[in-house]
Design an enzyme around this catalytic site. Structure first.
Site, PDB file in Angstrom:
ATOM      1  N   HIS A   1       0.804  -1.215   0.000  1.00 55.66           N
ATOM      2  CA  HIS A   1       0.000   0.000   0.000  1.00 55.66           C
ATOM      3  C   HIS A   1       0.841   1.273   0.000  1.00 55.66           C
ATOM      4  O   HIS A   1       1.907   1.314   0.596  1.00 55.66           O
ATOM      5  CB  HIS A   1      -0.903   0.028   1.240  1.00 55.66           C
ATOM      6  CG  HIS A   1      -1.759  -1.180   1.388  1.00 55.66           C
ATOM      7  ND1 HIS A   1      -2.044  -1.730   2.610  1.00 55.66           N
ATOM      8  CD2 HIS A   1      -2.394  -1.955   0.474  1.00 55.66           C
ATOM      9  CE1 HIS A   1      -2.824  -2.781   2.452  1.00 55.66           C
ATOM     10  NE2 HIS A   1      -3.039  -2.945   1.161  1.00 55.66           N
TER      11      HIS A   1
ATOM     12  N   LYS B   1       5.401   6.502   7.561  1.00 53.03           N
ATOM     13  CA  LYS B   1       4.827   5.507   8.470  1.00 53.03           C
ATOM     14  C   LYS B   1       5.902   5.006   9.415  1.00 53.03           C
ATOM     15  O   LYS B   1       7.079   4.948   9.054  1.00 53.03           O
ATOM     16  CB  LYS B   1       4.304   4.275   7.711  1.00 53.03           C
ATOM     17  CG  LYS B   1       3.087   4.467   6.892  1.00 53.03           C
ATOM     18  CD  LYS B   1       2.689   3.117   6.290  1.00 53.03           C
ATOM     19  CE  LYS B   1       1.538   3.241   5.335  1.00 53.03           C
ATOM     20  NZ  LYS B   1       1.199   1.926   4.748  1.00 53.03           N
TER      21      LYS B   1
ATOM     22  N   TYR C   1       0.535   1.183  13.744  1.00 53.18           N
ATOM     23  CA  TYR C   1       1.040   2.042  12.682  1.00 53.18           C
ATOM     24  C   TYR C   1       0.882   3.508  13.098  1.00 53.18           C
ATOM     25  O   TYR C   1      -0.180   3.891  13.576  1.00 53.18           O
ATOM     26  CB  TYR C   1       0.211   1.913  11.400  1.00 53.18           C
ATOM     27  CG  TYR C   1      -0.033   0.550  10.857  1.00 53.18           C
ATOM     28  CD1 TYR C   1       0.556   0.159   9.667  1.00 53.18           C
ATOM     29  CD2 TYR C   1      -0.922  -0.330  11.477  1.00 53.18           C
ATOM     30  CE1 TYR C   1       0.287  -1.085   9.123  1.00 53.18           C
ATOM     31  CE2 TYR C   1      -1.188  -1.575  10.941  1.00 53.18           C
ATOM     32  CZ  TYR C   1      -0.587  -1.948   9.761  1.00 53.18           C
ATOM     33  OH  TYR C   1      -0.850  -3.166   9.217  1.00 53.18           O
TER      34      TYR C   1
ATOM     35  N   ASP D   1      -6.301  -6.270  -2.115  1.00 57.05           N
ATOM     36  CA  ASP D   1      -4.869  -6.490  -2.323  1.00 57.05           C
ATOM     37  C   ASP D   1      -4.617  -7.427  -3.496  1.00 57.05           C
ATOM     38  O   ASP D   1      -3.637  -7.272  -4.221  1.00 57.05           O
ATOM     39  CB  ASP D   1      -4.207  -7.023  -1.053  1.00 57.05           C
ATOM     40  CG  ASP D   1      -4.087  -5.954   0.026  1.00 57.05           C
ATOM     41  OD1 ASP D   1      -4.314  -4.762  -0.263  1.00 57.05           O
ATOM     42  OD2 ASP D   1      -3.761  -6.324   1.167  1.00 57.05           O
TER      43      ASP D   1
END
Length: 181
Positions: free
Chosen positions: A62, A72, A132, A168
């Site tokens: 992603h 991130k 995250y 995905d």
């Protein structure tokens, strides 16, 4: 914290230095001053927690398109994952190269992922949980993805592909026209 650069410029594996005593352990996993020394000046605006049930499951790869590119920082707090990033920065010397590392509750490592990278992971155990941190809000119309098995990237996953979401599984394969973000 111990910041170890990866082969992909701007990304780091971050090891914690826990203080341990008879009660357990304590460790810092973010300090604005230490991250500023890396060049990180973004604010963490969103934090997410995921659970993935089955060993072999894959999430990713992603990314968010400009102007919503994000930094991130990822940490596994239960189980173990093989965490992977792909450099998709236009003009980067390491364009389309990938890096993978094990993140686990046991090793307490984190992965710092700069803007312009795709990210995903594969569970090495059942019941994996990740935390995250993001410098941009999730923006559905700016999301992008690369197939986990894209031959132009050739990620060497440690296990056969297990459970994969429909989204995905529908990520396109890259073409020679892809110049990055």
């Amino acid at each position: 914290m111990i910041f170890t650069p990866t082969p992909l410029t701007g990304s780091y594996v971050i090891g914690l230095e826990p203080f341990t005593d008879e009660r357990g352990w304590f460790a810092r996993f973010y300090c604005e001053k230490e991250f500023e020394r890396l060049g990180h000046t973004g604010n963490w605006v969103q934090m997410n927690h995921s659970t993935t049930y089955a060993k072999g499951s894959l999430r990713g790869m992603h990314y968010q398109l400009p102007p919503y590119r994000e930094i991130k920082m990822v940490r596994c707090i239960a189980g173990a994952v093989y965490d992977v990033i792909i450099d998709i920065r236009e003009g980067s010397a390491t364009f389309l190269q990938w890096f993978g590392t094990e993140l686990s509750a046991a090793n307490k490592n984190m992965l710092y992922i700069p803007e312009g990278f795709a990210h995903g992971f594969q569970c090495l155990t059942d019941n994996c949980e990740l935390i995250y941190h993001h410098t941009e809000f999730y923006t559905p119309n700016a999301e992008g993805g690369i197939r986990f098995d894209d031959p132009m990237v050739n990620i060497q996953w440690p296990l056969p592909a297990g459970v994969l979401s429909a989204r995905d599984g529908a990520h396109p394969y890259l073409t020679d026209d892809f110049k990055g973000i």
